[in-house]
Structures are given as structure tokens and as C-alpha cells.
Motif scaffolding. Structure first.
Motif, PDB file in Angstrom:
ATOM      1  N   THR A  96      40.301  58.942  46.201  1.00  7.29           N
ATOM      2  CA  THR A  96      38.899  59.261  46.461  1.00  7.29           C
ATOM      3  C   THR A  96      38.347  58.305  47.513  1.00  7.29           C
ATOM      4  OG1 THR A  96      38.027  57.752  44.790  1.00  7.29           O
ATOM      5  CG2 THR A  96      38.599  59.987  44.061  1.00  7.29           C
ATOM      6  N   VAL A  97      37.158  58.637  48.004  1.00  4.41           N
ATOM      7  CA  VAL A  97      36.484  57.765  48.957  1.00  4.41           C
ATOM      8  C   VAL A  97      36.273  56.380  48.353  1.00  4.41           C
ATOM      9  CG1 VAL A  97      34.263  57.375  50.119  1.00  4.41           C
ATOM     10  CG2 VAL A  97      35.383  59.626  50.240  1.00  4.41           C
ATOM     11  N   PHE A  98      35.793  56.337  47.113  1.00  2.92           N
ATOM     12  CA  PHE A  98      35.550  55.044  46.462  1.00  2.92           C
ATOM     13  C   PHE A  98      36.842  54.252  46.317  1.00  2.92           C
ATOM     14  CE2 PHE A  98      35.214  52.239  42.774  1.00  2.92           C
ATOM     15  CZ  PHE A  98      34.083  51.511  43.110  1.00  2.92           C
ATOM     16  N   GLU A  99      37.912  54.902  45.928  1.00  7.01           N
ATOM     17  CA  GLU A  99      39.180  54.190  45.765  1.00  7.01           C
ATOM     18  C   GLU A  99      39.673  53.613  47.086  1.00  7.01           C
ATOM     19  OE1 GLU A  99      40.956  56.757  41.968  1.00  7.01           O
ATOM     20  OE2 GLU A  99      41.346  57.406  44.045  1.00  7.01           O
ATOM     21  N   ASN A 100      39.478  54.353  48.178  1.00  7.28           N
ATOM     22  CA  ASN A 100      39.840  53.845  49.500  1.00  7.28           C
ATOM     23  C   ASN A 100      39.098  52.547  49.813  1.00  7.28           C
ATOM     24  OD1 ASN A 100      41.450  55.550  51.795  1.00  7.28           O
ATOM     25  ND2 ASN A 100      40.738  56.905  50.158  1.00  7.28           N
ATOM     26  N   VAL A 101      37.806  52.530  49.529  1.00  6.88           N
ATOM     27  CA  VAL A 101      36.988  51.361  49.841  1.00  6.88           C
ATOM     28  C   VAL A 101      37.308  50.208  48.891  1.00  6.88           C
ATOM     29  CG1 VAL A 101      34.621  50.522  50.126  1.00  6.88           C
ATOM     30  CG2 VAL A 101      35.206  52.851  50.792  1.00  6.88           C
ATOM     31  N   LEU A 102      37.607  50.538  47.647  1.00 10.92           N
ATOM     32  CA  LEU A 102      37.969  49.510  46.675  1.00 10.92           C
ATOM     33  C   LEU A 102      39.260  48.794  47.083  1.00 10.92           C
ATOM     34  CD1 LEU A 102      37.261  48.186  43.945  1.00 10.92           C
ATOM     35  CD2 LEU A 102      38.670  49.943  42.842  1.00 10.92           C
ATOM     36  N   VAL A 103      40.223  49.542  47.582  1.00  6.69           N
ATOM     37  CA  VAL A 103      41.468  48.938  48.074  1.00  6.69           C
ATOM     38  C   VAL A 103      41.164  47.948  49.198  1.00  6.69           C
ATOM     39  CG1 VAL A 103      43.601  49.402  49.350  1.00  6.69           C
ATOM     40  CG2 VAL A 103      43.006  50.798  47.379  1.00  6.69           C
ATOM     41  N   ALA A 104      40.258  48.325  50.085  1.00 11.14           N
ATOM     42  CA  ALA A 104      39.889  47.436  51.192  1.00 11.14           C
ATOM     43  C   ALA A 104      39.230  46.160  50.679  1.00 11.14           C
ATOM     44  CB  ALA A 104      38.954  48.160  52.155  1.00 11.14           C
ATOM     45  N   GLN A 106      39.680  44.752  47.764  1.00 14.48           N
ATOM     46  CA  GLN A 106      40.640  43.926  47.027  1.00 14.48           C
ATOM     47  C   GLN A 106      41.747  43.378  47.919  1.00 14.48           C
ATOM     48  OE1 GLN A 106      41.891  46.518  43.815  1.00 14.48           O
ATOM     49  NE2 GLN A 106      40.085  46.040  42.580  1.00 14.48           N
ATOM     50  N   GLN A 107      42.351  44.246  48.715  1.00 12.45           N
ATOM     51  CA  GLN A 107      43.480  43.822  49.539  1.00 12.45           C
ATOM     52  C   GLN A 107      43.047  43.177  50.848  1.00 12.45           C
ATOM     53  OE1 GLN A 107      46.519  43.935  48.165  1.00 12.45           O
ATOM     54  NE2 GLN A 107      45.485  44.803  46.374  1.00 12.45           N
ATOM     55  N   GLY A 108      41.985  43.697  51.441  1.00 12.00           N
ATOM     56  CA  GLY A 108      41.500  43.129  52.703  1.00 12.00           C
ATOM     57  C   GLY A 108      40.622  41.915  52.489  1.00 12.00           C
ATOM     58  N   GLY A 109      39.680  42.027  51.538  1.00 15.13           N
ATOM     59  CA  GLY A 109      38.730  40.948  51.311  1.00 15.13           C
ATOM     60  C   GLY A 109      39.157  39.942  50.270  1.00 15.13           C
ATOM     61  N   GLY A 110      40.252  40.248  49.543  1.00 17.18           N
ATOM     62  CA  GLY A 110      40.730  39.320  48.520  1.00 17.18           C
ATOM     63  C   GLY A 110      39.808  39.197  47.324  1.00 17.18           C
ATOM     64  N   GLN A 111      38.991  40.237  47.074  1.00 19.27           N
ATOM     65  CA  GLN A 111      38.055  40.200  45.952  1.00 19.27           C
ATOM     66  C   GLN A 111      38.682  40.843  44.716  1.00 19.27           C
ATOM     67  OE1 GLN A 111      33.947  41.226  47.759  1.00 19.27           O
ATOM     68  NE2 GLN A 111      35.471  41.892  49.229  1.00 19.27           N
ATOM     69  N   ARG A 112      38.225  40.439  43.574  1.00 20.07           N
ATOM     70  CA  ARG A 112      38.809  40.917  42.328  1.00 20.07           C
ATOM     71  C   ARG A 112      37.729  41.399  41.365  1.00 20.07           C
ATOM     72  NH1 ARG A 112      42.330  41.157  45.178  1.00 20.07           N
ATOM     73  NH2 ARG A 112      44.356  40.127  45.158  1.00 20.07           N
ATOM     74  N   ARG A 113      38.142  42.261  40.459  1.00 21.80           N
ATOM     75  CA  ARG A 113      37.341  42.751  39.361  1.00 21.80           C
ATOM     76  C   ARG A 113      35.930  43.168  39.808  1.00 21.80           C
ATOM     77  NH1 ARG A 113      40.390  38.454  37.167  1.00 21.80           N
ATOM     78  NH2 ARG A 113      41.894  39.186  35.616  1.00 21.80           N
ATOM     79  N   ARG A 114      34.903  42.613  39.145  1.00 22.04           N
ATOM     80  CA  ARG A 114      33.532  43.066  39.403  1.00 22.04           C
ATOM     81  C   ARG A 114      33.114  42.843  40.851  1.00 22.04           C
ATOM     82  NH1 ARG A 114      29.958  41.135  34.132  1.00 22.04           N
ATOM     83  NH2 ARG A 114      31.053  42.417  32.566  1.00 22.04           N
ATOM     84  N   ALA A 115      33.571  41.757  41.439  1.00 20.52           N
ATOM     85  CA  ALA A 115      33.194  41.462  42.824  1.00 20.52           C
ATOM     86  C   ALA A 115      33.703  42.545  43.767  1.00 20.52           C
ATOM     87  CB  ALA A 115      33.743  40.099  43.250  1.00 20.52           C
ATOM     88  N   SER A 116      34.909  43.041  43.524  1.00 21.80           N
ATOM     89  CA  SER A 116      35.461  44.072  44.400  1.00 21.80           C
ATOM     90  C   SER A 116      34.726  45.393  44.224  1.00 21.80           C
ATOM     91  CB  SER A 116      36.961  44.253  44.131  1.00 21.80           C
ATOM     92  OG  SER A 116      37.202  44.774  42.831  1.00 21.80           O
ATOM     93  N   TYR A 117      34.340  45.721  42.990  1.00 24.22           N
ATOM     94  CA  TYR A 117      33.589  46.952  42.758  1.00 24.22           C
ATOM     95  C   TYR A 117      32.212  46.875  43.407  1.00 24.22           C
ATOM     96  CZ  TYR A 117      36.967  49.044  39.567  1.00 24.22           C
ATOM     97  OH  TYR A 117      38.099  49.624  39.047  1.00 24.22           O
TER      98      TYR A 117
END
Length: 264
Positions: A96-104, A106-117
């Protein structure tokens, strides 16, 4: 005096005999808006590769926020605050669109859990895509894919955003929408460097325009002055194009007049 956010010091890059960058030096400050124009094959996208870490220079140094980053890879530079988009959006179409952005986030920004959402939600809001969050990326049209590409870059929480022809292929109203989105992003203090052949998009936003050709800067300064420069008109606008500027907006339709399709 404010220290530069990005600094290139005599950066050079060649692919065999093809010159991508030749002894390039320039700085970009926090919150700056810079447009880059030039014919196909001028080295514009490769310049972004050098800044983002996708390419390594043959000579010269690159610094970000006062820190040398020349030897850092793209992932490390992204986590320091350099985000970018690509000319051709390639989302994960089975997500989904949201999942695409969430990957970015987490993997691009190095954010985890609530911060990544939270980062993903904010990026979708800034790109005007909250209504499409649960859509499969495969169903998106061109404008929506470009907005998703922008949202993915924003999810990494950049301080410098590199936009690579995000207005290409869009209608005039869509370009206007995109300019307002980028204006809002810049208003939050994010510096923007934007490569674009849709010159009216740049002149509506940027305070500084650079023309790159043959791995060299042939113009750098206030947009109207750069576009009026005979050297710039020769390499980019072409002899048949007459551009007029009124209130900072390019009123003529200016496309890519360069004939080369070699590697950028």
C-alpha cells in the motif's frame, strides 16, 4: 554568517571520457531553494548521485552540516538528513501507499516503532496523500506516484531534499499543486535542490538557479539573470526559444532543447 548545510569542494567525476562533474564547487545553506537546469546528458542526475552517495567522486570533497561525507554511502547520508527522489518513481507495487512510506521511514530514516509510523503519517500529509494511504501503489496514476516518491523522501526526515524532475509529465494544474507542496516543505526549513526541465516550476519557487552543461556550471544566480545569460540560452534554451520572465514566472513554454540522450 550561517554555515553551509551542503558544500562541494572541487568535485570531479568521469565515466571514461564522459565528464559528469569537472572541478565543481558550490554551497547550499539551510532552507535554501536551488534549481538546476541543463540539457540531457549534462550530469544533473549524476550530481545528485554524488551528493546523495549513490556515486563516489573521482576527486574532491563533499561535506554536509560541517561533516565530511565523501566516503559515506547513500544509507548513511540519508540518515544524516539527505533525502532524494528519482526521475522514474518505482514504488513497491505489491504494498500500500502507507507501507511504501513506512519502509522509507524505517530503512531510509532509521526510525523504529511509533516514530516510524508518525514519520510516515506526517510525510503523507505533507505530500497530500492521506486519502490514498490504504491504496495499493500499483493503482496510482503518474501524479500520485510522484507524490508518493516525494512522501518516501520526506519520511526519512531530511534537512536537504533533492528533487529529480518531479514535475515531468504533469499538467499545468498538477505542476502548480506540486510547487505549492514543495513551497510548504521549504517553509518548514528544509533546503531544496530541484532538477527540472519544467522551468516554470522552478521560477515559481527557487531563489537561485544553476545551469549545468558538460560537467561545468555555465550560470549561477538569480533565476531571471541566469535564464537571460547568453551562454545558458545557448546550451539549454536553444536558439529557437524565447523566454520572458514576469514577476518571477516563466511565461514561455520551455522544454528540453538538448539533443543528447547520454548518461546523466
Amino acid at each position: 554568517m550561517t554555515s553551509p548545510l551542503l558544500e562541494l569542494d572541487r568535485v570531479t567525476k568521469r565515466f571514461g571520457r564522459v565528464v559528469i562533474a569537472e572541478d565543481l564547487s558550490f554551497t547550499v545553506g539551510p532552507g535554501d531553494t536551488v534549481g538546476i537546469v541543463g540539457p540531457n546528458g549534462a550530469g544533473k542526475t549524476s550530481l545528485f548521485g554524488l551528493i546523495s552517495g549513490d556515486l563516489s567522486p573521482g576527486a574532491g570533497q563533499i561535506s554536509f552540516d560541517g561533516r565530511p561525507v565523501t566516503k559515506l554511502d547513500a544509507a548513511a547520508r540519508c540518515r544524516l538528513g539527505i533525502g532524494r527522489t528519482y526521475q522514474v518513481p518505482r514504488p513497491f507495487t505489491d504494498m500500500t501507499v502507507f507501507e511504501n512510506v513506512l519502509v522509507a521511514a524505517q530503512q531510509g530514516g532509521g526510525q523504529r516503532r511509533r516514530a516510524s509510523y508518525a514519520a510516515a503519517v506526517q510525510a503523507l500529509e505533507r505530500a497530500g496523500m492521506t486519502g490514498e494511504a490504504n491504496l495499493p501503489a500499483a493503482r496510482l496514476g503518474l501524479l500520485q506516484r510522484k507524490r508518493l516518491e516525494l512522501a518516501r523522501a520526506l519520511a526519512s526526515r531530511p534537512r536537504l531534499l533533492l528533487l529529480d524532475e518531479v514535475a515531468g509529465g504533469l499538467t499545468d494544474p498538477e505542476v502548480a499543486q506540486l510547487v505549492e507542496i514543495v513551497r510548504g516543505i521549504n517553509a518548514e526549513g528544509i533546503a531544496v535542490i530541484w532538477i527540472e526541465h519544467v522551468v516554470r516550476a522552478l521560477t515559481a519557487l527557487v531563489s537561485r538557479l544553476i545551469c549545468l552543461a558538460g560537467g561545468h556550471f555555465v550560470g549561477d544566480g538569480e533565476p531571471a539573470a541566469v535564464l537571460a545569460n547568453p551562454a545558458v540560452r545557448e546550451v539549454f534554451l536553444g536558439s529557437e526559444v524565447t523566454a520572458s520572465l514576469s514577476g518571477g514566472t516563466l511565461t514561455a513554454e520551455v522544454g528540453d532543447q538538448g539533443g543528447s540522450t547520454s548518461r546523466e
